[in-house]
Motif scaffolding. Sequence first.
Motif, short mmCIF file in Angstrom:
data_model
loop_
_atom_site.label_atom_id
_atom_site.label_comp_id
_atom_site.label_asym_id
_atom_site.label_seq_id
_atom_site.Cartn_x
_atom_site.Cartn_y
_atom_site.Cartn_z
N GLY A 155 0.71 -1.13 -0.02
CA GLY A 155 0.19 0.10 0.04
C GLY A 155 0.79 1.22 -0.17
N GLY A 156 2.06 1.19 -0.55
CA GLY A 156 2.93 2.36 -0.60
C GLY A 156 2.63 3.30 -1.67
N ASN A 157 1.59 3.46 -2.30
CA ASN A 157 1.54 4.45 -3.34
C ASN A 157 0.89 5.50 -2.63
N ALA A 158 0.89 6.82 -3.38
CA ALA A 158 0.35 8.22 -2.66
C ALA A 158 -0.83 7.84 -2.40
N SER A 159 -1.81 7.34 -3.12
CA SER A 159 -3.22 7.42 -2.93
C SER A 159 -3.49 6.60 -1.59
N ARG A 160 -2.85 5.47 -1.34
CA ARG A 160 -3.17 4.82 -0.04
C ARG A 160 -2.51 5.73 1.06
N LEU A 161 -1.35 5.99 0.92
CA LEU A 161 -0.64 6.64 2.11
C LEU A 161 -1.16 8.16 2.42
N ARG A 162 -2.03 8.53 1.50
CA ARG A 162 -2.69 10.01 1.62
C ARG A 162 -3.74 9.85 2.68
N LEU A 163 -4.19 8.54 2.94
CA LEU A 163 -5.32 8.41 3.93
C LEU A 163 -4.91 8.36 5.35
N HIS A 164 -3.26 8.48 5.42
CA HIS A 164 -2.73 8.45 6.85
C HIS A 164 -1.85 9.67 6.89
#
Length: 336
Positions: free
Chosen positions: A68-77
């Motif tokens: 889950g290391g892409n910007a979209s997923r990490l943006r959630l955190h």
Amino acid sequence: MTDSLTRLLSERDWLLADGATGTTLFNMGLELGEPPELWNTEHPDRIRRLYAGAVDAGSDLFLTNSFGGNASRLRLHKADSRVAELNRAAAELAREVADGSGRKVIVAGSIGPTGEIMSPMGTLTHEAAVAMFHEQAEALKDGGADVLWVETISAAEEFRAAAEAASLVDMPWCGTMSFDTAGRTMMGLTSAQLSSLVEKLPNPPVAYGANCGVGASDLLRTVTGFLASGSERPIIAKGNAGIPRFEAGHIHYNGTPDLMADYACLARDMGVRVIGGCCGTMPEHLRAMREALETRPRGNRPSLEVIAEHLGGFSSVSDGTDDAGPTRERRGRRRG
């Protein structure tokens, strides 16, 4: 020059991949909803232990903790500014473990889906998806990954975007989809459609196949669809170790090491070249799989009836390739 995965495949009939990342980390204390990629810098010793568990069990290839290391997923955190840092750390720790193993072990840089719906059904454009995957791929390459490993994809558009990102960083790559909806991916693709898609890409993957999904029997039925396409490209199978349950604060799957050993040998006898596990597959499963692959003689290609007999019944009547609807049947009893 030939990449290291292709070279290893040319020397071996089969390679053993790794097992579960998420299950292992949850059992180490990862909280539900906590992004595991943050542990690459906060708890590097735990990530080394994750990787070492697969290598010590006999894996020839393991995936980095970067799903889950892409910007979209990490943006959630609120961590989208850390894409490069977290992916590079994931690969650097993996490189350290692989290089210290005393044998050739492939580091596969895991790239999972963005979590967004791509256009025209959703708002994520092809260009934006490529940019996200490219950012992640560059960091995994910088950290020392041998190959990019695009996994658990359900949409053809996202698969194409990841392939383009691999081309931009000039890295070999592998790609797997998850077939978990009556033999299809969540976005409706069948095994036959993935085989066709792979061969039409300008930079096709070194190997392709299926991961996760419903269970080991369904996953091997999906493999029969790949084989029916006539593709000679190496096939990947990474099936779940049964069905999950929560016990005493830990996640467990009901697939035993013996069942996963049977699954591994059935996959080998089907012609699968890269055999591993997904959710629930722990080092004890991998050790049983390795021992079985090395000691059991190769058999004939198994029929669907043989697969069901050893691994349990299928979760749906159709594998999706006959355009039948998602009518489900009750699963057969699992051995073990």
